[in-house]
Design an enzyme around this catalytic site. Sequence first.
Site, short mmCIF file in Angstrom:
data_model
loop_
_atom_site.label_atom_id
_atom_site.label_comp_id
_atom_site.label_asym_id
_atom_site.label_seq_id
_atom_site.Cartn_x
_atom_site.Cartn_y
_atom_site.Cartn_z
N ASP A 30 0.86 -1.02 0.08
CA ASP A 30 0.07 0.00 0.00
C ASP A 30 0.86 1.17 0.01
O ASP A 30 1.80 1.26 0.72
CB ASP A 30 -0.95 -0.02 1.33
CG ASP A 30 -2.16 0.79 0.97
OD1 ASP A 30 -3.13 0.62 0.78
OD2 ASP A 30 -1.85 2.11 1.11
N ASN A 87 -13.05 -3.04 2.51
CA ASN A 87 -13.98 -1.85 2.60
C ASN A 87 -14.97 -1.99 1.65
O ASN A 87 -14.31 -2.20 0.51
CB ASN A 87 -13.09 -0.58 2.80
CG ASN A 87 -12.28 -0.52 3.91
OD1 ASN A 87 -12.66 -0.97 5.05
ND2 ASN A 87 -11.10 -0.02 3.91
N GLN A 94 -14.13 2.85 1.58
CA GLN A 94 -13.66 2.37 0.11
C GLN A 94 -13.22 3.64 -0.76
O GLN A 94 -14.20 4.51 -0.86
CB GLN A 94 -14.49 1.39 -0.65
CG GLN A 94 -14.07 0.80 -1.66
CD GLN A 94 -14.84 -0.11 -2.66
OE1 GLN A 94 -15.64 -0.47 -1.99
NE2 GLN A 94 -14.29 -1.00 -3.40
N VAL A 96 -10.87 3.10 -3.66
CA VAL A 96 -10.46 2.51 -4.93
C VAL A 96 -11.70 1.35 -5.12
O VAL A 96 -11.82 0.52 -4.32
CB VAL A 96 -9.24 1.82 -4.94
CG1 VAL A 96 -9.00 1.26 -6.25
CG2 VAL A 96 -8.09 2.97 -4.74
N HIS A 100 -10.22 -5.20 -3.13
CA HIS A 100 -8.99 -5.61 -2.66
C HIS A 100 -9.02 -5.84 -1.07
O HIS A 100 -9.84 -5.15 -0.26
CB HIS A 100 -8.00 -4.58 -2.91
CG HIS A 100 -8.49 -3.12 -2.40
ND1 HIS A 100 -9.65 -2.44 -3.29
CD2 HIS A 100 -8.50 -2.29 -1.30
CE1 HIS A 100 -9.75 -1.23 -2.34
NE2 HIS A 100 -9.13 -1.14 -1.31
N HIS A 102 -7.14 -5.77 2.12
CA HIS A 102 -6.06 -5.05 2.93
C HIS A 102 -5.37 -6.34 3.72
O HIS A 102 -6.06 -6.80 4.40
CB HIS A 102 -6.59 -4.20 3.89
CG HIS A 102 -7.11 -2.91 3.18
ND1 HIS A 102 -6.24 -1.72 2.96
CD2 HIS A 102 -8.25 -2.63 2.65
CE1 HIS A 102 -7.10 -0.78 2.23
NE2 HIS A 102 -8.15 -1.16 2.13
#
Length: 114
Positions: A30, A87, A94, A96, A100, A102
Amino acid sequence: MSDCLFCRMVSGDIKPDLLHADEHLLVIRDINPQAPFHALVIPREHIATLNDLEPRHADTVGRMYLAARDLAAAQGFAADGFRTVMNCNRLAGQTVFHIHLHVLAGRAMHWPPG
Ligand code: 5GP
Ligand code: ZN
Protein backbone atom coordinates in the site's frame (compact mmCIF):
# COMPACT_ATOMS: atom_id res chain seq x y z
CA MET A 1 -11.67 -0.36 -17.13
CA SER A 2 -9.00 2.12 -18.20
CA ASP A 3 -10.10 4.60 -15.53
CA CYS A 4 -9.64 2.09 -12.70
CA LEU A 5 -6.32 2.41 -10.82
CA PHE A 6 -6.03 -1.29 -10.04
CA CYS A 7 -7.00 -2.34 -13.58
CA ARG A 8 -4.17 -0.11 -14.77
CA MET A 9 -1.81 -1.99 -12.45
CA VAL A 10 -3.16 -5.32 -13.72
CA SER A 11 -2.58 -4.23 -17.34
CA GLY A 12 0.96 -3.04 -16.54
CA ASP A 13 0.14 0.58 -17.36
CA ILE A 14 1.12 1.54 -13.78
CA LYS A 15 3.92 -0.31 -11.97
CA PRO A 16 3.14 -0.87 -8.29
CA ASP A 17 5.51 -2.14 -5.59
CA LEU A 18 4.71 -5.76 -6.37
CA LEU A 19 5.05 -8.50 -3.75
CA HIS A 20 3.43 -11.30 -5.75
CA ALA A 21 1.62 -11.85 -9.05
CA ASP A 22 -0.06 -14.87 -10.56
CA GLU A 23 -2.77 -15.53 -13.13
CA HIS A 24 -5.51 -14.55 -10.69
CA LEU A 25 -4.08 -11.87 -8.38
CA LEU A 26 -1.61 -9.11 -7.71
CA VAL A 27 -0.25 -8.39 -4.23
CA ILE A 28 1.19 -4.89 -3.80
CA ARG A 29 2.46 -2.72 -0.98
CA ASP A 30 0.00 0.00 0.00
CA ILE A 31 1.31 3.46 -0.90
CA ASN A 32 0.01 4.88 2.40
CA PRO A 33 0.66 2.14 4.97
CA GLN A 34 -1.54 2.03 8.07
CA ALA A 35 0.71 -0.48 9.87
CA PRO A 36 4.40 -1.47 9.67
CA PHE A 37 3.30 -3.96 7.01
CA HIS A 38 0.36 -3.12 4.74
CA ALA A 39 -0.32 -4.90 1.49
CA LEU A 40 -3.30 -5.17 -0.87
CA VAL A 41 -4.44 -8.39 -2.52
CA ILE A 42 -6.08 -7.42 -5.82
CA PRO A 43 -7.89 -9.76 -8.21
CA ARG A 44 -7.07 -9.32 -11.88
CA GLU A 45 -10.78 -9.23 -12.65
CA HIS A 46 -12.50 -5.89 -12.13
CA ILE A 47 -15.18 -6.23 -9.44
CA ALA A 48 -16.16 -2.80 -8.13
CA THR A 49 -17.30 -3.62 -4.59
CA LEU A 50 -18.28 -6.52 -2.36
CA ASN A 51 -21.87 -5.71 -3.34
CA ASP A 52 -21.02 -6.75 -6.89
CA LEU A 53 -19.80 -10.24 -6.01
CA GLU A 54 -21.50 -13.10 -7.80
CA PRO A 55 -21.33 -16.84 -7.09
CA ARG A 56 -18.87 -17.21 -9.98
CA HIS A 57 -16.40 -15.04 -8.01
CA ALA A 58 -16.20 -17.51 -5.12
CA ASP A 59 -12.95 -19.02 -6.39
CA THR A 60 -11.39 -15.57 -6.80
CA VAL A 61 -12.32 -14.48 -3.30
CA GLY A 62 -11.07 -17.75 -1.85
CA ARG A 63 -7.78 -17.23 -3.66
CA MET A 64 -7.53 -13.72 -2.21
CA TYR A 65 -7.66 -15.14 1.33
CA LEU A 66 -5.21 -17.91 0.49
CA ALA A 67 -2.84 -15.27 -0.87
CA ALA A 68 -3.24 -13.25 2.34
CA ARG A 69 -2.45 -16.32 4.39
CA ASP A 70 0.64 -17.09 2.29
CA LEU A 71 1.78 -13.48 2.44
CA ALA A 72 1.45 -13.31 6.23
CA ALA A 73 3.38 -16.54 6.57
CA ALA A 74 6.11 -15.42 4.15
CA GLN A 75 6.50 -12.08 5.94
CA GLY A 76 6.67 -13.76 9.37
CA PHE A 77 3.34 -12.51 10.76
CA ALA A 78 1.31 -15.74 10.85
CA ALA A 79 1.96 -16.68 14.48
CA ASP A 80 1.72 -13.21 16.06
CA GLY A 81 -1.26 -12.26 13.95
CA PHE A 82 -2.43 -9.95 11.23
CA ARG A 83 -5.63 -8.32 10.05
CA THR A 84 -7.48 -8.59 6.75
CA VAL A 85 -10.03 -5.94 5.79
CA MET A 86 -12.20 -5.35 2.75
CA ASN A 87 -13.97 -1.99 2.80
CA CYS A 88 -17.27 -1.66 0.97
CA ASN A 89 -18.54 1.72 -0.19
CA ARG A 90 -18.60 5.12 1.44
CA LEU A 91 -19.21 4.52 5.13
CA ALA A 92 -16.52 1.85 5.26
CA GLY A 93 -14.04 4.20 3.58
CA GLN A 94 -13.62 2.48 0.22
CA THR A 95 -11.70 4.78 -2.11
CA VAL A 96 -10.66 2.46 -4.94
CA PHE A 97 -13.64 0.77 -6.55
CA HIS A 98 -11.96 -2.50 -7.55
CA ILE A 99 -12.13 -4.94 -4.66
CA HIS A 100 -8.97 -5.53 -2.66
CA LEU A 101 -8.11 -7.21 0.60
CA HIS A 102 -5.98 -5.16 2.96
CA VAL A 103 -3.39 -7.21 4.89
CA LEU A 104 -2.10 -5.29 7.91
CA ALA A 105 0.52 -6.51 10.37
CA GLY A 106 3.41 -5.55 12.61
CA ARG A 107 1.50 -3.84 15.42
CA ALA A 108 -1.39 -4.58 17.80
CA MET A 109 -4.72 -3.90 16.08
CA HIS A 110 -7.63 -2.17 17.79
CA TRP A 111 -11.07 -3.63 18.28
CA PRO A 112 -13.66 -2.41 17.56
CA PRO A 113 -12.01 -1.01 14.42
CA GLY A 114 -12.31 2.69 13.76
P1 5GP B 1 -9.72 1.49 0.22
O1 5GP B 1 -9.75 2.86 0.86
O2 5GP B 1 -10.44 1.53 -1.11
O3 5GP B 1 -10.19 0.37 1.10
O4 5GP B 1 -8.21 1.17 -0.05
C1 5GP B 1 -7.51 1.72 -1.12
C2 5GP B 1 -6.04 1.64 -0.76
O5 5GP B 1 -5.30 1.85 -1.94
C3 5GP B 1 -5.62 2.67 0.26
O6 5GP B 1 -5.08 2.04 1.40
C4 5GP B 1 -4.59 3.51 -0.49
O7 5GP B 1 -3.51 3.92 0.32
C5 5GP B 1 -4.14 2.56 -1.60
N1 5GP B 1 -3.67 3.24 -2.79
C6 5GP B 1 -4.28 4.27 -3.42
N2 5GP B 1 -3.56 4.63 -4.51
C7 5GP B 1 -2.49 3.79 -4.56
C8 5GP B 1 -1.39 3.66 -5.46
O8 5GP B 1 -1.24 4.40 -6.45
N3 5GP B 1 -0.48 2.67 -5.19
C9 5GP B 1 -0.62 1.84 -4.12
N4 5GP B 1 0.35 0.90 -3.96
N5 5GP B 1 -1.65 1.93 -3.25
C10 5GP B 1 -2.57 2.89 -3.47
ZN1 ZN C 1 -10.55 -2.31 -11.92
